[in-house]
Design an enzyme around this catalytic site. Structure first.
Site, mmCIF file in Angstrom:
data_model
loop_
_atom_site.group_PDB
_atom_site.id
_atom_site.type_symbol
_atom_site.label_atom_id
_atom_site.label_comp_id
_atom_site.label_asym_id
_atom_site.label_seq_id
_atom_site.Cartn_x
_atom_site.Cartn_y
_atom_site.Cartn_z
ATOM 1 N N GLU A 44 -4.263 3.038 -101.637
ATOM 2 C CA GLU A 44 -2.964 2.937 -100.948
ATOM 3 C C GLU A 44 -1.853 3.575 -101.774
ATOM 4 O O GLU A 44 -2.056 3.984 -102.922
ATOM 5 C CB GLU A 44 -2.674 1.467 -100.638
ATOM 6 C CG GLU A 44 -3.730 0.890 -99.706
ATOM 7 C CD GLU A 44 -3.419 -0.515 -99.204
ATOM 8 O OE1 GLU A 44 -2.555 -1.202 -99.795
ATOM 9 O OE2 GLU A 44 -4.064 -0.914 -98.204
ATOM 10 N N GLU A 55 -13.595 5.564 -96.111
ATOM 11 C CA GLU A 55 -14.595 6.502 -95.592
ATOM 12 C C GLU A 55 -14.127 7.950 -95.691
ATOM 13 O O GLU A 55 -14.926 8.862 -95.868
ATOM 14 C CB GLU A 55 -15.020 6.147 -94.159
ATOM 15 C CG GLU A 55 -13.911 6.025 -93.157
ATOM 16 C CD GLU A 55 -13.277 4.631 -93.091
ATOM 17 O OE1 GLU A 55 -12.887 4.118 -94.139
ATOM 18 O OE2 GLU A 55 -13.134 4.101 -91.965
HETATM 19 N N1 THU Z 1 -8.740 1.189 -94.001
HETATM 20 C C1 THU Z 1 -9.852 1.875 -94.403
HETATM 21 O O1 THU Z 1 -10.054 2.109 -95.609
HETATM 22 N N2 THU Z 1 -10.724 2.313 -93.435
HETATM 23 C C2 THU Z 1 -10.527 2.126 -92.112
HETATM 24 O O2 THU Z 1 -11.124 2.789 -91.289
HETATM 25 C C3 THU Z 1 -9.585 1.075 -91.685
HETATM 26 C C4 THU Z 1 -8.424 0.909 -92.603
HETATM 27 C C5 THU Z 1 -7.792 0.743 -95.034
HETATM 28 C C6 THU Z 1 -6.469 1.452 -95.012
HETATM 29 C C7 THU Z 1 -5.581 0.441 -95.665
HETATM 30 O O3 THU Z 1 -5.656 0.599 -97.073
HETATM 31 C C8 THU Z 1 -6.180 -0.899 -95.298
HETATM 32 O O4 THU Z 1 -7.493 -0.643 -94.844
HETATM 33 C C9 THU Z 1 -5.423 -1.640 -94.203
HETATM 34 O O5 THU Z 1 -5.213 -0.829 -93.101
#
Ligand code: THU
Length: 131
Positions: A44, A55
């Site tokens: 993040e 992914e």
């Molecule tokens: N997130 C993922 O890593 N993969 C996804 O397909 C869904 C969302 C992460 C992004 C963010 O850091 C957190 O999950 C909350 O949205």
């Protein structure tokens, strides 16, 4: 490699997630035909939109190492009560390289389900759409 082993590699990545904002770690593991596995976690950013999903981290690691058309299976897991499904942006990115990719979606109790990108993202816009 078994599905369980691939999912476990994705679970191992949860501890690497950088998630100070959402506190929602996601792990991924992408299996290639030669047996190579590229792992990823979500990373993040204070500018929230600059966040990269687990992914997509795994996918760009694989592509940057020369893999493109040999993706076999992708595990995506989270510490969530429901199976961790890929977001729309990730579905689009994956579709570019592997529209029929097999998917394992895992939840906090380490159970996972099997599905496919073609089920989750039918009639996507891909390279062929530009012909
Ligand atoms: N997130 C993922 O890593 N993969 C996804 O397909 C869904 C969302 C992460 C992004 C963010 O850091 C957190 O999950 C909350 O949205």
């Amino acid at each position: 490699m078994t599905d369980r082993a691939l999912a476990d590699l994705a679970y191992d990545m949860l501890s690497r997630s950088y998630v100070p904002y959402s506190k929602f770690p996601v792990g991924a593991a992408l299996l290639c035909a030669d047996g190579t596995v590229f792992t990823g976690c979500n990373v993040e950013n204070a500018a929230y939109g600059s966040t990269i999903c687990a992914e997509r981290t795994a996918l760009v690691k694989a592509v940057s190492e020369g893999h493109r058309d040999d993706f076999v299976k992708l595990a995506i897991v989270g510490n969530c009560s429901d199976f961790c499904a890929p977001c729309g942006a990730c579905r689009q990115m994956l579709y570019e390289f592997a529209p029929n990719l097999e998917l394992l979606l895992g939840r906090e109790d380490r159970e996972f389900i099997k599905t496919s990108l073609s089920d989750l993202f039918p009639m996507g816009f891909g390279p062929k759409s530009l012909n």
